[in-house]
Motif scaffolding. Sequence first.
Motif, PDB file in Angstrom:
ATOM      1  N   MET A   3       9.032   9.398  -3.186  1.00 57.97           N
ATOM      2  CA  MET A   3       7.870  10.106  -2.322  1.00 57.97           C
ATOM      3  C   MET A   3       8.511   9.777  -0.906  1.00 57.97           C
ATOM      4  O   MET A   3       9.019   9.363   0.076  1.00 57.97           O
ATOM      5  CB  MET A   3       6.562  10.339  -2.936  1.00 57.97           C
ATOM      6  CG  MET A   3       5.888   9.861  -4.573  1.00 57.97           C
ATOM      7  SD  MET A   3       6.092  11.687  -4.950  1.00 57.97           S
ATOM      8  CE  MET A   3       4.264  12.573  -4.129  1.00 57.97           C
ATOM      9  N   PRO A   4       7.551  11.699  -0.505  1.00 59.27           N
ATOM     10  CA  PRO A   4       7.452  11.658   0.871  1.00 59.27           C
ATOM     11  C   PRO A   4       7.440  10.510   2.398  1.00 59.27           C
ATOM     12  O   PRO A   4       7.980  10.153   3.167  1.00 59.27           O
ATOM     13  CB  PRO A   4       6.952  12.670   1.144  1.00 59.27           C
ATOM     14  CG  PRO A   4       6.957  13.110   0.110  1.00 59.27           C
ATOM     15  CD  PRO A   4       6.861  12.660  -0.909  1.00 59.27           C
ATOM     16  N   GLN A   5       6.015  10.015   2.457  1.00 59.77           N
ATOM     17  CA  GLN A   5       5.588   8.477   2.596  1.00 59.77           C
ATOM     18  C   GLN A   5       6.747   7.278   2.093  1.00 59.77           C
ATOM     19  O   GLN A   5       6.949   6.433   3.525  1.00 59.77           O
ATOM     20  CB  GLN A   5       4.254   8.570   2.264  1.00 59.77           C
ATOM     21  CG  GLN A   5       3.749   9.191   3.380  1.00 59.77           C
ATOM     22  CD  GLN A   5       3.231  10.853   3.211  1.00 59.77           C
ATOM     23  OE1 GLN A   5       3.507  11.646   2.387  1.00 59.77           O
ATOM     24  NE2 GLN A   5       4.216  11.351   4.060  1.00 59.77           N
ATOM     25  N   ALA A   6       7.187   7.206   1.241  1.00 55.65           N
ATOM     26  CA  ALA A   6       8.386   6.223   0.769  1.00 55.65           C
ATOM     27  C   ALA A   6       9.088   6.173   1.822  1.00 55.65           C
ATOM     28  O   ALA A   6       9.740   5.432   2.002  1.00 55.65           O
ATOM     29  CB  ALA A   6       8.293   6.259  -0.169  1.00 55.65           C
ATOM     30  N   ALA A   7       9.328   7.361   1.766  1.00 59.85           N
ATOM     31  CA  ALA A   7      11.022   7.833   3.111  1.00 59.85           C
ATOM     32  C   ALA A   7      10.571   7.347   4.218  1.00 59.85           C
ATOM     33  O   ALA A   7      11.005   7.200   4.828  1.00 59.85           O
ATOM     34  CB  ALA A   7      11.332   9.434   2.444  1.00 59.85           C
ATOM     35  N   GLU A   8       9.572   7.859   5.084  1.00 60.91           N
ATOM     36  CA  GLU A   8       8.880   7.952   5.689  1.00 60.91           C
ATOM     37  C   GLU A   8       8.691   6.089   6.283  1.00 60.91           C
ATOM     38  O   GLU A   8       9.069   5.695   7.418  1.00 60.91           O
ATOM     39  CB  GLU A   8       7.595   8.502   6.590  1.00 60.91           C
ATOM     40  CG  GLU A   8       6.721   8.707   7.492  1.00 60.91           C
ATOM     41  CD  GLU A   8       5.904   9.685   7.669  1.00 60.91           C
ATOM     42  OE1 GLU A   8       5.476   9.833   6.805  1.00 60.91           O
ATOM     43  OE2 GLU A   8       6.176   9.976   8.699  1.00 60.91           O
ATOM     44  N   HIS A   9       8.064   5.957   5.536  1.00 64.00           N
ATOM     45  CA  HIS A   9       7.843   3.654   5.550  1.00 64.00           C
ATOM     46  C   HIS A   9       9.672   3.608   5.388  1.00 64.00           C
ATOM     47  O   HIS A   9       9.248   2.284   6.323  1.00 64.00           O
ATOM     48  CB  HIS A   9       7.215   3.069   5.011  1.00 64.00           C
ATOM     49  CG  HIS A   9       5.209   3.954   4.519  1.00 64.00           C
ATOM     50  ND1 HIS A   9       4.742   3.038   3.760  1.00 64.00           N
ATOM     51  CD2 HIS A   9       4.905   5.437   5.312  1.00 64.00           C
ATOM     52  CE1 HIS A   9       3.406   4.143   4.052  1.00 64.00           C
ATOM     53  NE2 HIS A   9       3.561   4.961   4.978  1.00 64.00           N
ATOM     54  N   LEU A  10      10.131   3.959   4.792  1.00 61.84           N
ATOM     55  CA  LEU A  10      11.276   3.031   4.634  1.00 61.84           C
ATOM     56  C   LEU A  10      12.362   3.774   6.385  1.00 61.84           C
ATOM     57  O   LEU A  10      12.790   2.654   6.941  1.00 61.84           O
ATOM     58  CB  LEU A  10      12.360   4.101   3.481  1.00 61.84           C
ATOM     59  CG  LEU A  10      13.561   3.485   3.193  1.00 61.84           C
ATOM     60  CD1 LEU A  10      13.541   1.546   3.391  1.00 61.84           C
ATOM     61  CD2 LEU A  10      14.546   4.234   2.587  1.00 61.84           C
ATOM     62  N   ALA A  11      12.313   5.048   6.646  1.00 58.78           N
ATOM     63  CA  ALA A  11      12.992   5.228   8.039  1.00 58.78           C
ATOM     64  C   ALA A  11      12.142   4.708   8.530  1.00 58.78           C
ATOM     65  O   ALA A  11      12.746   3.679   9.446  1.00 58.78           O
ATOM     66  CB  ALA A  11      12.318   6.394   8.169  1.00 58.78           C
ATOM     67  N   ALA A  12      10.626   3.755   9.248  1.00 56.53           N
ATOM     68  CA  ALA A  12      10.642   3.281   9.952  1.00 56.53           C
ATOM     69  C   ALA A  12      10.783   2.421   9.583  1.00 56.53           C
ATOM     70  O   ALA A  12      11.421   0.466  11.004  1.00 56.53           O
ATOM     71  CB  ALA A  12       8.625   3.171   9.651  1.00 56.53           C
ATOM     72  N   LEU A  13      11.290   1.567   8.504  1.00 61.03           N
ATOM     73  CA  LEU A  13      11.269  -0.168   8.287  1.00 61.03           C
ATOM     74  C   LEU A  13      12.813  -0.049   9.005  1.00 61.03           C
ATOM     75  O   LEU A  13      13.408  -1.529   9.784  1.00 61.03           O
ATOM     76  CB  LEU A  13      10.954  -0.596   7.281  1.00 61.03           C
ATOM     77  CG  LEU A  13       9.703  -0.616   6.840  1.00 61.03           C
ATOM     78  CD1 LEU A  13       9.596  -0.822   4.922  1.00 61.03           C
ATOM     79  CD2 LEU A  13       9.414  -1.910   7.322  1.00 61.03           C
ATOM     80  N   ASP A  14      13.606   0.866   8.439  1.00 67.65           N
ATOM     81  CA  ASP A  14      14.670   0.600   8.983  1.00 67.65           C
ATOM     82  C   ASP A  14      14.916   1.030  10.619  1.00 67.65           C
ATOM     83  O   ASP A  14      15.924  -0.112  10.894  1.00 67.65           O
ATOM     84  CB  ASP A  14      15.235   1.704   8.694  1.00 67.65           C
ATOM     85  CG  ASP A  14      17.308   2.286   8.303  1.00 67.65           C
ATOM     86  OD1 ASP A  14      17.151   0.639   8.622  1.00 67.65           O
ATOM     87  OD2 ASP A  14      17.918   3.231   8.916  1.00 67.65           O
TER      88      ASP A  14
END
Length: 588
Positions: free
Chosen positions: A90-101
């Motif tokens: 889902m989109p917020q999973a992607a957003e959080h993953l990008a932030a962690l990256d």
Amino acid sequence: MHVVATAGHVDHGKSALVRALTGRDPDRLAQERQRGLTIELGYVWTALPAAGEVAFVDVPGHERFISTTLAGLGPVPVVLFVVAADDPWMPQAAEHLAALDALGVNRGLLVVTRTDLADPTAARMAAREQLGATSLRDIPDVAVSARTGAGMTQLRETLDRLLAGLPPAPSTAPARLWVDRSFVAAGAGTIVTGTLPAGTVTVGEELTTGETGVRVRGVETLGRQVPAATGPARVALNLTAAVARGAVLTPAGRWHHTTTVDVRLRPTALATAAGPPRQPLLHIGASTMAVRLRRLGERHARLHLPAAMPLWIGDRGILRDPGTRSLWGMTVLDPAPPPLRGRGAGVARAAELATADGNATVAQEVARRGLADRLLLQRIGVPIAGSAALPPDVISAGEWLISREHAMRLGDGVLAAVREHATAAPLQPGLTPAGVAAKLGLPAAEIVAAVLPSSVQLREGRVVASDSAEVAPPVARAVAALEAQLGTAPFAAPTAEGLQELGFTDEVLGAAVRAGLVLRLDRSVVLAAGADDEAATALAELPQPFTVSQARQRLATTRRVVLPLLAHLDRTGRTRRLADDRRRVTGR
Ligand SMILES: Nc1nc2c(ncn2[C@@H]2O[C@H](COP(=O)(O)OP(=O)(O)OP(=O)(O)O)[C@@H](O)[C@H]2O)c(=O)[nH]1
Ligand SMILES: [Mg+2]
């Protein structure tokens, strides 16, 4: 203690997971419990057999609370990345993953939860594929149900092993507490909570936000009052003054507070090709602020912060465009950068930063700066032991460190300044080191002393060219003429006009006096150097005590000379003047 944050799409089961792990509910607001939605950061903790105490920062998943989510993730080095078995990526999973990256987080667990509702295989595969392109690519994964408890034992064991194997935070790091909550407690005053990645906060200690100083009245971790807390830790502090959420508390004087930082940019999977906007949001630690961004070449930028922050080399943060929800990673390369002047300065600066990677070393920082303040380097995270341990290309000059290459350049400058001074004012004494420093715009005289090339030397506190004559030729000539004239009558000082004829202009006479080549007794009474000793010897042969007149005759001179000469002998202790105006040579 260890600190672990959650991440993952809204409603995928983050809070339920940490509740199952700790037995405590991270959603403490009534509204959160009613709606089943995390709004604020939640804090719960437990103990694991090998790793010991673990505090969890439970973040909201809803897109509206992304700033809060990033404040929770910012200072935390380990993540539980939660995805629901019964929902796609889902989109917020992607957003959080990008932030962690962007933050470079590379430790944690992928937790596929809600396995009682669906087979976890598809969700796990999808998540692993997404993680594969990020800093989290190598983290292990586990499948659990927070509802039935299936897989929870394995999750606990895997997390325990992971945390127990982490290297400890460096024990010498100064404290930096990222405040993520601030409130007033009845009877206690201001309470702030935050993540302390490293360093120690002690009861009674003075801390600063950079603007406001506060004293720590009490320290609490995991619900207990303690005398001190050492990071990594979740801490609550009772303070003597109010401090806002988003502030950063540090011991005074240990950090460099800056509003200008040079950074390396790194796109995430959610970055647009055009790069970050000119006014992105910066999320760093638990702080968020709108910054001005100036690109320096392709991969670097200079950020102007609205308020000074204690940042050091290697700090990671997130640049975000709230309009497009794009994210970039940024690594602080220089929190104390030089000003950029003129066209092309940005590109030149990017070239200077090309070799910087966020790992601060003395050699690299001093080489790039040329001249660096030792204390400043320490405050921006450069590991400096003692002078003894400095790399060979670094010269120490008191509080300053100079690269050998820059020292050579400065040395050339010193020689040029000395020669220029010698030409412009040949009869003046040479420049002092402080004078040279002022001429070259250097901040301290000790730098001049440390960079002297062999062509320049310090002579009686003056910086002079090694090949310069001790005495300027006009001075030498006049002194020789005087000595010749006084040869047979050493006390027959020439008149003022006589001095002029010998070549003693005011400047020449001044230079000769400073060099100790002549003895000036009065404005225009000048004898050869050593004439006073000679006079004392001659006067000692008179019957003691003697009168002025006897002295004048003995020295074969005039009252114009003998009066100041005797005064000089009195002053320097060679003669003693009696009440009747007669004198004795002392020691007779
Ligand atoms: N059946 C089942 N339901 C679960 C499980 N874990 C969580 N849930 C439910 O999923 C819903 C969302 O759970 P939360 O833990 O609040 O989700 P969250 O990720 O914290 O949500 P936000 O904080 O708002 O992002 C709740 O109704 C939970 O009861 C699970 O393992 N099995
Ligand atoms: Mg939640």
